[in-house]
Design a protein around this motif. Structure first.
Motif, PDB file in Angstrom:
ATOM      1  N   LEU A  69       0.827  -1.281  -0.015  1.00  0.00           N
ATOM      2  CA  LEU A  69       0.068   0.020  -0.013  1.00  0.00           C
ATOM      3  C   LEU A  69       0.913   1.262   0.065  1.00  0.00           C
ATOM      4  CD1 LEU A  69      -2.790  -1.007   2.443  1.00  0.00           C
ATOM      5  CD2 LEU A  69      -3.262  -0.408   0.057  1.00  0.00           C
ATOM      6  N   LYS A  70       2.110   1.241   0.860  1.00  0.00           N
ATOM      7  CA  LYS A  70       2.803   2.403   0.879  1.00  0.00           C
ATOM      8  C   LYS A  70       3.535   2.612  -0.415  1.00  0.00           C
ATOM      9  CE  LYS A  70       3.552   1.473   5.713  1.00  0.00           C
ATOM     10  NZ  LYS A  70       4.362   0.944   6.748  1.00  0.00           N
ATOM     11  N   ASN A  71       3.976   1.677  -1.231  1.00  0.00           N
ATOM     12  CA  ASN A  71       4.525   1.817  -2.333  1.00  0.00           C
ATOM     13  C   ASN A  71       3.752   2.188  -3.629  1.00  0.00           C
ATOM     14  OD1 ASN A  71       7.677   0.838  -2.415  1.00  0.00           O
ATOM     15  ND2 ASN A  71       6.554  -0.593  -1.018  1.00  0.00           N
ATOM     16  N   LEU A  72       2.405   1.687  -3.180  1.00  0.00           N
ATOM     17  CA  LEU A  72       1.276   2.040  -4.444  1.00  0.00           C
ATOM     18  C   LEU A  72       1.057   3.409  -4.375  1.00  0.00           C
ATOM     19  CD1 LEU A  72      -0.664   0.324  -6.509  1.00  0.00           C
ATOM     20  CD2 LEU A  72      -2.369   0.648  -4.506  1.00  0.00           C
ATOM     21  N   ALA A  73       1.093   4.089  -3.244  1.00  0.00           N
ATOM     22  CA  ALA A  73       0.712   5.444  -3.027  1.00  0.00           C
ATOM     23  C   ALA A  73       1.860   6.436  -3.537  1.00  0.00           C
ATOM     24  CB  ALA A  73       0.583   5.763  -1.513  1.00  0.00           C
ATOM     25  N   ALA A  93      -5.806  -4.501  14.652  1.00  0.00           N
ATOM     26  CA  ALA A  93      -4.468  -3.540  14.353  1.00  0.00           C
ATOM     27  C   ALA A  93      -3.847  -3.330  13.000  1.00  0.00           C
ATOM     28  CB  ALA A  93      -3.417  -3.961  15.411  1.00  0.00           C
ATOM     29  N   ARG A  94      -3.756  -4.781  12.351  1.00  0.00           N
ATOM     30  CA  ARG A  94      -3.510  -4.839  10.995  1.00  0.00           C
ATOM     31  C   ARG A  94      -4.358  -4.006  10.109  1.00  0.00           C
ATOM     32  NH1 ARG A  94       1.644  -6.211   9.564  1.00  0.00           N
ATOM     33  NH2 ARG A  94       1.120  -8.091   8.280  1.00  0.00           N
ATOM     34  N   VAL A  95      -5.555  -4.286  10.279  1.00  0.00           N
ATOM     35  CA  VAL A  95      -6.979  -3.554   9.320  1.00  0.00           C
ATOM     36  C   VAL A  95      -6.791  -2.253   9.515  1.00  0.00           C
ATOM     37  CG1 VAL A  95      -9.458  -3.389   9.034  1.00  0.00           C
ATOM     38  CG2 VAL A  95      -8.308  -5.765   9.281  1.00  0.00           C
ATOM     39  N   VAL A  96      -6.637  -1.487  10.763  1.00  0.00           N
ATOM     40  CA  VAL A  96      -6.435  -0.091  11.096  1.00  0.00           C
ATOM     41  C   VAL A  96      -5.431   0.360  10.139  1.00  0.00           C
ATOM     42  CG1 VAL A  96      -6.310   1.461  12.687  1.00  0.00           C
ATOM     43  CG2 VAL A  96      -8.023  -0.027  13.205  1.00  0.00           C
ATOM     44  N   GLU A  97      -4.190  -0.233  10.369  1.00  0.00           N
ATOM     45  CA  GLU A  97      -3.005   0.127   9.651  1.00  0.00           C
ATOM     46  C   GLU A  97      -3.270   0.249   7.977  1.00  0.00           C
ATOM     47  OE1 GLU A  97       1.705  -0.861  10.018  1.00  0.00           O
ATOM     48  OE2 GLU A  97       0.247  -2.037  11.365  1.00  0.00           O
ATOM     49  N   GLY A 102      -4.207   3.859   3.208  1.00  0.00           N
ATOM     50  CA  GLY A 102      -4.753   4.053   2.053  1.00  0.00           C
ATOM     51  C   GLY A 102      -5.702   2.919   1.410  1.00  0.00           C
ATOM     52  N   ALA A 103      -6.147   1.876   2.074  1.00  0.00           N
ATOM     53  CA  ALA A 103      -7.088   0.824   1.566  1.00  0.00           C
ATOM     54  C   ALA A 103      -8.467   1.316   1.797  1.00  0.00           C
ATOM     55  CB  ALA A 103      -6.763  -0.373   2.553  1.00  0.00           C
ATOM     56  N   LYS A 104      -9.160   0.997   0.838  1.00  0.00           N
ATOM     57  CA  LYS A 104     -10.635   1.522   0.960  1.00  0.00           C
ATOM     58  C   LYS A 104     -11.618   0.721   1.586  1.00  0.00           C
ATOM     59  CE  LYS A 104      -9.845   5.349  -1.531  1.00  0.00           C
ATOM     60  NZ  LYS A 104      -9.908   6.471  -0.889  1.00  0.00           N
ATOM     61  N   GLY A 105     -11.135  -0.622   1.919  1.00  0.00           N
ATOM     62  CA  GLY A 105     -11.989  -1.452   2.798  1.00  0.00           C
ATOM     63  C   GLY A 105     -11.190  -2.668   2.931  1.00  0.00           C
TER      64      GLY A 105
END
Lengths: 128, 164
Positions: A69-73, A93-97, A102-105
């Motif tokens: 996600l970080k690289n995708l951004a 915790a992982r979901v919140v992170e 940037g995840a939408k869901g």
């Protein structure tokens, strides 16, 4: 109805097939499915062609879903492409992170095709 | 000057016999949602777990142990077909991998139902053993639960073994 290109990222080939099957059972008109077994492969796949949506596991070797996600951004070409994270473990915790990154869901395994549709369809805009 | 160093005591969640009911619920949910099959519980299985395919997922952290699913190769193949489509029947590797994923999801669904366990227990990638003539032993002391779910006429055995 718009045809879709979806990128499924999971280190388990069986899980990638399960996700694809669930998308099709959900009635989503998938035209093309690209697969990657980790975040690094997914980034390479996106360079070949930007998908309409990405579904990605969180826990993967080489590059996990959060790092992906970080690289995708940082990729201008992939701006606005919705990402849904798939997780087995119910780890809040992982979901919140992931959502912060940037995840939408997210979709927690196990899931039904109906649940896949509920999460995916609203992010695809018109036509679904 | 006093040291501010604090030692972190690992939190361990002790085995609870009520986990049997939670495991039943977790397993039934996974099979229904992922394979679209509503299994029934075998309340009093008269045999020990048997079957030619065993999937295993290790658990580490607040709960250390293992979740396994054991069934016949025929049942594993049928479940794979339900999850992946009929083409899976022709590929034994797909049947094994599908059983591994089911085991992974049962373990994950189980720990998600235990307060405080979801974020405090990690799962290993699944391993699948094929073969009939073997026994599994774990380090003592160990506690656990085993349930039998009925698919058609055969048992699917789901076992949780924990180490305190």
């Amino acid at each position: 109805m718009k045809k879709l290109k979806v990128l499924i990222v999971d280190d388990s080939s069986v899980m990638r097939k399960i996700v694809e099957r669930a998308l099709r059972q959900a009635g989503l008109d998938i035209n093309e499915v690209a697969e990657a077994s980790n975040g690094a492969e997914a980034l390479a796949e996106i360079q070949k062609g930007v998908p309409d949506m990405i579904l990605s596991d969180i826990n993967m070797p080489v590059m996990d879903g959060l790092e992906f996600l970080k690289n995708l951004a940082t990729l201008d070409s992939a701006k606005g492409v919705p990402v849904i994270m798939i997780t087995t473990e119910g780890s809040e915790a992982r979901v919140v992170e992931a959502l912060s990154a940037g995840a939408k869901g997210y979709l927690r395994k196990p899931f039904t095709p109906e649940q896949v549709k509920e999460r995916v369809a609203p992010l695809l805009g018109g036509g679904q | 000057m006093k040291s501010m160093t604090q030692s972190r005591t690992p939190v361990t969640i002790p085995f609870d016999p009520n986990w049997k009911t939670i495991m039943e619920c977790a397993a039934l949910e996974v099979f229904e949602m992922m394979a679209n099959v509503r299994l029934t519980l075998n309340p009093a299985p008269t045999e020990a777990p048997t079957g030619g395919q065993t999937a295993m997922v290790g658990m580490a952290g607040a709960l250390c142990g293992m979740t396994t699913i054991r069934c016949t190769r025929s049942t594993a193949t049928k479940l794979a077909a339900l999850m992946l489509g009929e083409e899976a029947v022709s590929n034994p590797a797909s049947a094994r991998d599908a059983l591994g994923e089911l085991c992974n999801m049962v373990a994950g669904n189980f720990k998600a139902k235990i307060t405080g366990l979801a974020d405090a227990c990690m799962l290993s990638v699944p391993t699948v053993i094929a073969g009939e003539d073997y026994s599994m032993d774990t380090a003592e002391p160990a506690e656990g639960v085993t349930i039998a779910l009925v698919y058609e006429t055969e048992n699917i055995w789901v076992t949780l073994v924990t180490h305190s």
